[in-house]
Design an enzyme around this catalytic site. Sequence first.
Site, PDB file in Angstrom:
ATOM      1  N   LYS A 186       0.888  -1.147   0.016  1.00 29.06           N
ATOM      2  CA  LYS A 186       0.094  -0.270  -0.050  1.00 29.06           C
ATOM      3  C   LYS A 186       0.743   1.440  -0.006  1.00 29.06           C
ATOM      4  O   LYS A 186       1.480   1.725   1.171  1.00 29.06           O
ATOM      5  CB  LYS A 186      -0.674   0.153   1.227  1.00 29.06           C
ATOM      6  CG  LYS A 186      -1.895   1.190   1.266  1.00 29.06           C
ATOM      7  CD  LYS A 186      -2.215   1.834   2.344  1.00 29.06           C
ATOM      8  CE  LYS A 186      -1.552   2.847   2.890  1.00 29.06           C
ATOM      9  NZ  LYS A 186      -1.661   4.251   1.872  1.00 29.06           N
ATOM     10  N   GLU A 261      10.054   1.082  10.088  1.00 26.23           N
ATOM     11  CA  GLU A 261      11.139   2.106  10.044  1.00 26.23           C
ATOM     12  C   GLU A 261      10.581   3.691   9.931  1.00 26.23           C
ATOM     13  O   GLU A 261       9.773   4.077   9.072  1.00 26.23           O
ATOM     14  CB  GLU A 261      11.701   1.898   8.399  1.00 26.23           C
ATOM     15  CG  GLU A 261      12.343   0.958   8.208  1.00 26.23           C
ATOM     16  CD  GLU A 261      13.633   0.901   8.811  1.00 26.23           C
ATOM     17  OE1 GLU A 261      14.256   1.928   8.899  1.00 26.23           O
ATOM     18  OE2 GLU A 261      14.300  -0.343   9.089  1.00 26.23           O
ATOM     19  N   CYS A 300      13.962  11.038   5.814  1.00 26.70           N
ATOM     20  CA  CYS A 300      13.871  10.552   7.204  1.00 26.70           C
ATOM     21  C   CYS A 300      15.418  10.894   8.049  1.00 26.70           C
ATOM     22  O   CYS A 300      15.432  11.142   9.116  1.00 26.70           O
ATOM     23  CB  CYS A 300      13.635   9.030   7.378  1.00 26.70           C
ATOM     24  SG  CYS A 300      14.730   8.306   6.163  1.00 26.70           S
ATOM     25  N   GLU A 403      10.452  15.881  14.600  1.00 32.57           N
ATOM     26  CA  GLU A 403      10.772  15.902  13.241  1.00 32.57           C
ATOM     27  C   GLU A 403       9.780  16.783  12.462  1.00 32.57           C
ATOM     28  O   GLU A 403       8.650  16.858  12.409  1.00 32.57           O
ATOM     29  CB  GLU A 403      10.472  14.336  12.879  1.00 32.57           C
ATOM     30  CG  GLU A 403      11.057  14.091  11.239  1.00 32.57           C
ATOM     31  CD  GLU A 403      10.547  12.738  10.750  1.00 32.57           C
ATOM     32  OE1 GLU A 403       9.513  12.316  11.081  1.00 32.57           O
ATOM     33  OE2 GLU A 403      11.314  12.021  10.196  1.00 32.57           O
TER      34      GLU A 403
HETATM   35  P1  NAD Z   1       2.800   8.383   7.319  1.00 31.66           P
HETATM   36  O1  NAD Z   1       3.147   7.938   8.654  1.00 31.66           O
HETATM   37  O2  NAD Z   1       1.487   9.713   7.560  1.00 31.66           O
HETATM   38  O3  NAD Z   1       2.082   7.711   6.328  1.00 31.66           O
HETATM   39  C1  NAD Z   1       3.053   6.563   5.961  1.00 31.66           C
HETATM   40  C2  NAD Z   1       2.136   5.424   5.321  1.00 31.66           C
HETATM   41  O4  NAD Z   1       1.382   4.909   6.428  1.00 31.66           O
HETATM   42  C3  NAD Z   1       1.086   5.806   4.155  1.00 31.66           C
HETATM   43  O5  NAD Z   1       1.243   4.856   3.234  1.00 31.66           O
HETATM   44  C4  NAD Z   1      -0.027   6.140   5.039  1.00 31.66           C
HETATM   45  O6  NAD Z   1      -1.341   5.944   4.084  1.00 31.66           O
HETATM   46  C5  NAD Z   1       0.059   4.924   5.914  1.00 31.66           C
HETATM   47  N1  NAD Z   1      -0.826   5.240   7.156  1.00 31.66           N
HETATM   48  C6  NAD Z   1      -1.286   6.278   7.934  1.00 31.66           C
HETATM   49  N2  NAD Z   1      -1.960   5.986   8.783  1.00 31.66           N
HETATM   50  C7  NAD Z   1      -2.246   4.545   9.146  1.00 31.66           C
HETATM   51  C8  NAD Z   1      -2.591   3.558   9.885  1.00 31.66           C
HETATM   52  N3  NAD Z   1      -3.419   4.105  10.906  1.00 31.66           N
HETATM   53  N4  NAD Z   1      -2.461   2.179   9.714  1.00 31.66           N
HETATM   54  C9  NAD Z   1      -1.690   1.805   8.587  1.00 31.66           C
HETATM   55  N5  NAD Z   1      -1.259   2.573   7.857  1.00 31.66           N
HETATM   56  C10 NAD Z   1      -1.406   4.118   7.826  1.00 31.66           C
HETATM   57  O7  NAD Z   1       4.158   8.922   6.905  1.00 31.66           O
HETATM   58  P2  NAD Z   1       4.428  10.083   5.674  1.00 31.66           P
HETATM   59  O8  NAD Z   1       4.079  11.385   6.000  1.00 31.66           O
HETATM   60  O9  NAD Z   1       3.821   9.361   4.563  1.00 31.66           O
HETATM   61  O10 NAD Z   1       6.000   9.995   5.678  1.00 31.66           O
HETATM   62  C11 NAD Z   1       6.860  10.597   6.447  1.00 31.66           C
HETATM   63  C12 NAD Z   1       7.392   9.651   7.654  1.00 31.66           C
HETATM   64  O11 NAD Z   1       7.936   8.792   7.084  1.00 31.66           O
HETATM   65  C13 NAD Z   1       8.516  10.756   8.108  1.00 31.66           C
HETATM   66  O12 NAD Z   1       8.168  10.490   9.635  1.00 31.66           O
HETATM   67  C14 NAD Z   1       9.728   9.866   7.688  1.00 31.66           C
HETATM   68  O13 NAD Z   1      10.763  10.046   8.874  1.00 31.66           O
HETATM   69  C15 NAD Z   1       9.293   8.563   7.583  1.00 31.66           C
HETATM   70  N6  NAD Z   1      10.454   7.894   6.820  1.00 31.66           N
HETATM   71  C16 NAD Z   1      11.260   7.043   7.396  1.00 31.66           C
HETATM   72  C17 NAD Z   1      12.036   6.282   6.838  1.00 31.66           C
HETATM   73  C18 NAD Z   1      13.099   5.393   7.236  1.00 31.66           C
HETATM   74  O14 NAD Z   1      13.709   4.536   6.721  1.00 31.66           O
HETATM   75  N7  NAD Z   1      13.166   5.274   8.600  1.00 31.66           N
HETATM   76  C19 NAD Z   1      12.257   6.537   5.233  1.00 31.66           C
HETATM   77  C20 NAD Z   1      11.315   7.332   4.823  1.00 31.66           C
HETATM   78  C21 NAD Z   1      10.206   8.121   5.396  1.00 31.66           C
END
Ligand code: NAD
Length: 509
Positions: A186, A261, A300, A403
């Site tokens: 997803k 992650e 990230c 962050e």
């Molecule tokens: P997000 O948590 O808003 O969304 C990530 C994914 O989770 C999306 O596909 C979203 O639709 C889904 N999601 C949201 N709520 C959910 C739920 N209740 N249950 C299941 N899935 C759900 O994050 P974002 O805004 O898309 O991305 C930014 C974040 O990702 C930042 O915090 C960044 O640091 C992190 N990130 C981490 C890494 C790493 O390698 N550690 C890499 C890239 C991004």
Amino acid sequence: MANRTDTRTERAHRTIHAGGEWLAASSGATREILDPADALPFAVVAEGDEKDTDLAVAAARRAFDAGEWPHTPVAARAALLRRVADLLVRDREELGLLESRDAGKTVEEGRVDIDCVADAFRYFADLVAGEAPGRVVDAGSPDVHSVVVHEPVGVCAMITPWNYPLLQASWKIAPALAAGNTFVVKPSEITPLTTVALIGLLVEAGLPTGVANIVTGPGHTVGARLAEHPDVDLVSFTGGLTSGTKVARAAAATVKKVALELGGKNPNVVFADACETEEGFDTAVDQALNAAFIHSGQVCSAGGRLIVEESVRERFVAELARRAAKIRLGRGTEDGVECGPLVSAQQRARTEDFVASALAEGAELRCGGKRPEPSPQRPEGGYFYEPTVLDHCHREMRVVREEVFGPVLTVETFRTEDEAVALANDTEYGLAGAVWTADAGRARRVAGRLRHGTVWINDFHPYLPQAEWGGFGKSGVGRELGPAGLAEYRESKHVYQNLAPKPVRWFAG
Ligand code: NAD
């Protein structure tokens, strides 16, 4: 090429792939995908929900339980992964452009992402192809043959973010396939396009029906259903701390494997000795800019916390702010643009809120802190925000603790090595950090004391597919890439064979 494009256009709203079929959402709902450079829609995808998710999971379950992929010889699985890498190279321009428009990054960044995705597929192909099939264990008796083998976990659910849409997906999909799993991915609802395209490439490469499935749709429906689904054996999530915590909670009810992650608040520690020569100073400033502002800080591992030795602070920050103010912002597809917009109105509003709170808490604005004027390269509706340097920051400020995920760099200072390490470790996260110094002993000492999953010495941002990526603390659970990134997608099985069975006579009767 014309044929492939036509096929993709025809299935414009059919971006759900389950059991080998391209489908529209069962509810008929769709979502417009906006170009962050002008906020105008440029694609439409299916807005899937729980029902579509159940369909995709059922397809992945069937393909795992009754299909050939989990039992396909490792050499054949590796060959398929290499074919996928070749297809990514073939479609590099198209996919790089799509990633640029979807996520707002420059086309060059998009191309680099696609190269890295191909590298991930090749790396995991080579890793499994070169492995021994199992590990013989010395059982202490010539009458016992004991071996530990690896088996795929089963049906894997993958939930990915919007900042590196295809790259983050590939760090899950490539090892999962290499290990013989089936999956449902997803992608982020705002940047799903390249992941949809990748599923097309997996099919083209010859992956059996039902092994690769995708549901486009929101997190609170599709993502939440995947995390709780009883037929999913593993959920691998990349995203923010808040959503990651929900995923872990939902997954606990069915005791599935969980890999997270999450975010980071990554220190970039600069010692004065790194700046003693002009070349050293220029390099440290240049890399501090790159650490904080590449992809508008939506990384990230962004080095959003500059922790610089007090004696060089003024010179360092002045030069940093001078260069940050010159970064060329604009639509990622325009020539000469160095940095694109933020991904969404929400992400820009969040950044603005952080900057306002920092200023209210006493930070000094050295550059940026506002939206740029529109220009031919920067349409009025685009989500642009100027690279921002905030001086005189301290630990109690929200902008230093949380962050931002935007183009904001905070500056803190230290006087001693101990103080530098204490500041760098003073975060609930622990994803990545860097130390800049000309003193080799200090470099190793400080690197050894940093509580972060990746530590760079005199560099920032590079990663290698063969080295594990992941975080300490609230940056996550588990690792991607490297051998540990493959191990996430496997179960270990101990097979103990008694070569000379006889009664044990524990019970006398
Ligand atoms: P997000 O948590 O808003 O969304 C990530 C994914 O989770 C999306 O596909 C979203 O639709 C889904 N999601 C949201 N709520 C959910 C739920 N209740 N249950 C299941 N899935 C759900 O994050 P974002 O805004 O898309 O991305 C930014 C974040 O990702 C930042 O915090 C960044 O640091 C992190 N990130 C981490 C890494 C790493 O390698 N550690 C890499 C890239 C991004």
